[in-house]
Design an enzyme around this catalytic site. Structure first.
Site, PDB file in Angstrom:
ATOM      1  N   GLY A   1      51.601  32.323  44.928  1.00 11.96           N
ATOM      2  CA  GLY A   1      50.562  33.490  45.045  1.00 11.96           C
ATOM      3  C   GLY A   1      49.534  32.897  44.232  1.00 11.96           C
ATOM      4  CD  GLN A   2      46.124  29.192  45.037  1.00 12.80           C
ATOM      5  OE1 GLN A   2      45.518  29.550  46.164  1.00 12.80           O
ATOM      6  NE2 GLN A   2      45.977  28.351  44.483  1.00 12.80           N
ATOM      7  N   GLY A   3      45.264  34.478  43.244  1.00 16.57           N
ATOM      8  CA  GLY A   3      44.264  35.649  43.180  1.00 16.57           C
ATOM      9  C   GLY A   3      43.149  35.558  42.141  1.00 16.57           C
ATOM     10  N   GLY A   4      42.390  36.237  41.997  1.00 17.35           N
ATOM     11  CA  GLY A   4      41.325  36.401  41.194  1.00 17.35           C
ATOM     12  C   GLY A   4      41.693  36.038  39.783  1.00 17.35           C
ATOM     13  CD  GLN A   5      42.672  39.173  36.938  1.00 18.21           C
ATOM     14  OE1 GLN A   5      42.810  38.686  35.780  1.00 18.21           O
ATOM     15  NE2 GLN A   5      41.612  40.041  37.393  1.00 18.21           N
ATOM     16  N   GLY A   6      44.338  34.298  38.810  1.00 16.55           N
ATOM     17  CA  GLY A   6      45.044  33.107  38.558  1.00 16.55           C
ATOM     18  C   GLY A   6      46.085  32.850  39.542  1.00 16.55           C
TER      19      GLY A   6
ATOM     20  CE  LYS B   1      48.397  37.059  35.670  1.00 17.63           C
ATOM     21  NZ  LYS B   1      48.311  38.584  35.508  1.00 17.63           N
TER      22      LYS B   1
ATOM     23  CG  ASP C   1      44.078  46.861  39.530  1.00 19.48           C
ATOM     24  OD1 ASP C   1      44.058  45.458  39.510  1.00 19.48           O
ATOM     25  OD2 ASP C   1      43.347  47.289  40.367  1.00 19.48           O
TER      26      ASP C   1
END
Length: 575
Positions: free
Chosen positions: A356-361, A377, A474
C-alpha cells in the site's frame, strides 16, 4: 560533466539516445526533448529537477488553472517520492485533477485562515491553516492544477507541485509564496526496455550481481546499485563495491573489519597479535599506556552513547517515552524493534513487498523470526509534524484493544524515518472493494451491513469504552481494512486525539479528508464525537450506494454527497 544516460553536444559519443540530450549553447542546460531548463540530475534518486509555474488566484470567487503535461513518448514522470502538492491561502481549495475527459480528482486540500493562529510576522503555517498538502498517484504524466477562492477576500491563493527539498529549504511562512512565480519539480527518469537489453549485452558476466532493475507498467526500466555498492548502474562496471571498513567504529574494538563484495565481516583479532601489541606497548610506554588507554576508551564510549541518544531524540523517543509512561502500564504493549529485524522481515524493504502507498507513506508486508506476518508502515517524509503524527499514533494505539481496530505490535526508532509495525490485514481497504469490485467475491448486502455494524462498534468503543475517549478524526473507506474473513478494522490513527473524561470537544486545526469532513467542525474548528459519526455516515452512504464521496460530472462542477449528508446522533441532526 553529465552522467550517462544524459549527454550534451560535446559528449555525443557517450549517451543512450536523443531523449536524454542536454543543450548547453545558451549558457544554461536545457533538456531538448521537453524544452525545459534543467536544474540538476541525480543518478542515485534517478531524478531530474525542472521549473514549473505556481498557479495563483487573486480575484474574488475565481479559479485559475494550469495544465502540466509530459509527452507519452518520453520516459519521464512527476516523481511520487520526491514531490508534494501544496495549497496556500485563506478559504481556498487547491485541486489536482486528470486532464482526461472525466476530470478525475488526483489530490486536493483545503486551507483556511483562523485569526487565533496568525501572528504579526505570519511565520506559522499549520496543516490546513494558511496552507495544506496532499499526495498524488505514481506514474503520473499529465495533470491539471487549479486554485479556487471560496469566499470574498483580498489575499491571493496558490496551488503548486514542488520538490520537497526545495520547499523545506525556502518556505518559512505563507507570505513567501507571494514572490514565487515558478518552483523546482522533480521528474523520475527511466530508460526504454529495448535500451536496457542493449546495455545488458554490453556488460560483463557479473551483470545483475551488483545492481537491480524494475520495470513499470509502460515497460520503462529504472536501475539501482545493490546494497553495499555505489556508482552508475547504467554503465559497464558502474556499480563498484563500497568499502564499509573505511567507516569509523564499524566493528567492536576487539574485532578487525574485512571488506567483502557488497558487504563486510567483523572477525576477532588473533590472540598472539593482541599479546604482542600489549607486551610491546607495556614495555615502552608503561603507565602512559594505561592513562591513554583509559582516556581513549572513555572517548569511544561517550561518542557511542551520544550517537544513540541523538538518533533516539531525533525520532521522538523522549516524547514517546513520556507519553507511554503516562498510560499506567500501557507501555508494555508496544515493543521496540531494532532496524535489523525489520530489514530482514521486509527483505530490505523490497519493492515487491509493498502492499500500500499513500500520502502518509508506504506499507510493506513482512515476516518476523517467529513466523508472524506483519505490516510495516514507513513514513514518506521526515519532519516535526510527521514525528508528532507518529508519536500520536503509537500512544493512541497503545490504549486500544478491540477486534475491529488494527492492532499495533511495536515501533522502531533506529532508522532514518520512524517505523510502525501492525498486524497484517490481508484483504486491503473497504474503498477498493466498493469501487473496484471483483466478480469472484460478491460484496452482498449482508456483508455491507456487517461491515457497517463492525465500524459502528469500533467507533462506539473509541468514544465510550477506551481508557480515555478517543476521536479518530479521519474516518473514511481507505482507513477501513478487511481481514481474511472480510471483517472490518479501523486503521491510521495519525490524526487522532485522546480527551479527558467529561470533555465534550477539542479545539484544533482543521484536519480530515475532502468529502468526509464534518461541516460544523470545518467552520468552528471544534471537533466532537459527532464529527466522527458524520464521517461514518459518509462511509455508510458509500456502502449503500457504491458511489465515491466526490464524483466528477460534466464540466467542472463537483457532486459531493459527503458535504450534504444529514445525520442524526444523540437526538440532534446536523448537515
Amino acid at each position: 560533466m553529465l552522467q550517462f544516460p544524459f549527454h550534451s553536444e560535446l559528449e555525443a559519443d557517450c549517451y543512450l539516445d536523443d531523449l536524454y540530450e542536454i543543450d548547453c549553447k545558451s549558457g544554461k542546460p536545457f533538456l531538448k526533448s521537453m524544452g525545459l531548463e534543467l536544474l540538476d540530475i541525480s543518478p542515485v534518486r534517478s531524478t531530474i529537477r525542472v521549473n514549473q509555474p505556481v498557479i495563483s488566484s487573486c480575484q474574488d470567487r475565481t479559479t485559475t488553472e494550469g495544465i502540466f503535461s509530459i509527452p507519452e513518448s518520453l520516459p519521464f514522470y512527476f516523481s511520487y517520492d520526491y514531490n508534494y502538492f501544496f495549497g496556500v491561502g485563506c478559504n481556498s481549495l487547491a485541486l489536482m485533477s486528470s486532464v482526461d475527459h472525466d476530470n478525475t480528482v488526483l489530490g486536493a486540500c483545503f486551507s483556511v485562515c483562523n485569526q487565533r493562529n496568525k501572528t504579526e510576522d505570519g511565520k506559522y503555517c499549520y496543516n490546513g491553516i494558511e496552507c495544506c498538502q496532499s499526495g498524488f498517484p505514481s506514474n503520473l504524466k499529465r495533470l491539471n492544477i487549479t486554485a479556487t477562492s471560496s469566499s470574498l477576500q483580498q489575499d491571493c491563493n496558490y496551488a503548486f507541485l514542488v520538490d520537497l527539498d526545495t520547499y523545506d529549504e525556502n518556505f518559512n511562512s505563507s507570505k513567501d509564496v507571494q514572490n514565487w512565480k515558478q518552483v523546482p519539480v522533480a521528474l523520475d527518469w527511466r530508460i526504454p526496455n529495448t535500451s536496457y537489453d542493449k546495455l545488458a549485452l554490453s556488460k560483463s558476466s557479473t551483470f545483475g550481481s551488483t545492481f537491480y532493475c524494475d520495470t513499470d507498467v509502460n515497460g520503462l526500466v529504472r536501475c539501482y546499485c545493490n546494497r553495499g555498492y555505489e556508482g552508475n548502474p547504467y554503465l559497464p562496471e558502474g556499480c563498484q563495491d563500497l568499502d564499509e571498513c573505511k567507516r569509523p567504529d564499524i566493528c567492536k574494538s576487539n574485532m578487525d573489519c574485512q571488506n567483502e563484495a557488497g558487504s563486510y565481516t567483523c572477525v576477532p583479532i588473533k590472540k598472539l597479535k593482541i599479546f604482542g601489541i600489549i607486551l610491546y606497548i607495556s614495555a615502552s610506554m608503561g603507565v602512559l599506556f594505561l592513562v591513554s588507554g583509559a582516556s581513549w576508551l572513555s572517548i569511544v564510549i561517550r561518542r557511542r552513547m551520544k550517537r544513540k541518544e541523538k538518533n533516539f531524540k531525533r525520532n521522538g523517543g523522549l516524547l514517546l517515552q513520556q507519553q507511554l509512561n503516562s498510560l499506567d502500564g500501557s507501555v508494555d504493549r508496544c515493543k521496540i524493534f531494532n532496524s535489523n529485524e525489520l530489514e530482514k522481515a521486509t527483505d530490505h524493504f523490497n519493492v515487491n513487498r509493498v502492499v500500500g502507498q499513500g500520502g502518509q507513506g508506504t506499507v510493506y508486508k513482512g515476516m518476523l523470526p517467529d513466523g508472524r506476518i506483519v505490516a510495516v508502515k514507513k513514513s514518506k517524509v521526515v519532519g516535526k509534524a510527521k514525528l508528532e503524527e507518529f508519536i500520536n499514533e503509537v500512544v493512541i494505539l497503545s490504549q486500544i484493544n478491540h477486534r475491529n481496530v488494527v492492532k499495533l505490535l511495536g515501533c522502531c526508532l533506529e532508522t532514518e524515518v520512524p517505523l510502525l509495525v501492525y498486524e497484517f490485514i490481508s484483504n486491503g481497504t473497504l474503498f477498493h472493494y466498493l469501487h473496484h469490485q471483483n466478480e469472484e467475491i460478491p460484496f452482498t448486502w449482508d456483508v455491507r451491513l456487517r461491515i457497517a455494524t463492525e465500524v459502528a462498534e469500533a467507533l462506539s468503543y473509541l468514544h465510550s469504552a477506551a481508557y480515555l475517549p478517543i476521536y479518530h478524526r479521519d474516518i473514511k473507506s481507505t482507513n477501513i481494512l478487511l481481514d481474511e474473513k472480510y471483517r472490518a478494522k479501523i486503521a491510521d490513527f495519525g490524526a487522532s486525539k485522546s480527551i479527558a473524561i467529561g470533555q465534550t470537544h477539542i479545539s484544533t486545526k482543521v484536519l480530515g479528508t475532502f468529502g468526509y469532513l464534518d461541516p460544523e467542525y470545518y467552520s468552528s474548528s471544534q471537533f466532537t464525537e459527532k464529527s466522527d459519526v458524520y464521517s461514518f455516515g459518509v462511509v455508510l452512504v458509500e456502502l449503500l450506494t457504491g458511489q465515491k464521496p466526490v464524483l466528477s460530472t460534466m464540466g467542472r462542477r463537483e457532486k459531493k454527497f459527503g458535504n450534504i449528508f444529514c445525520c442524526c446522533y444523540g437526538g440532534e441532526s446536523f448537515i
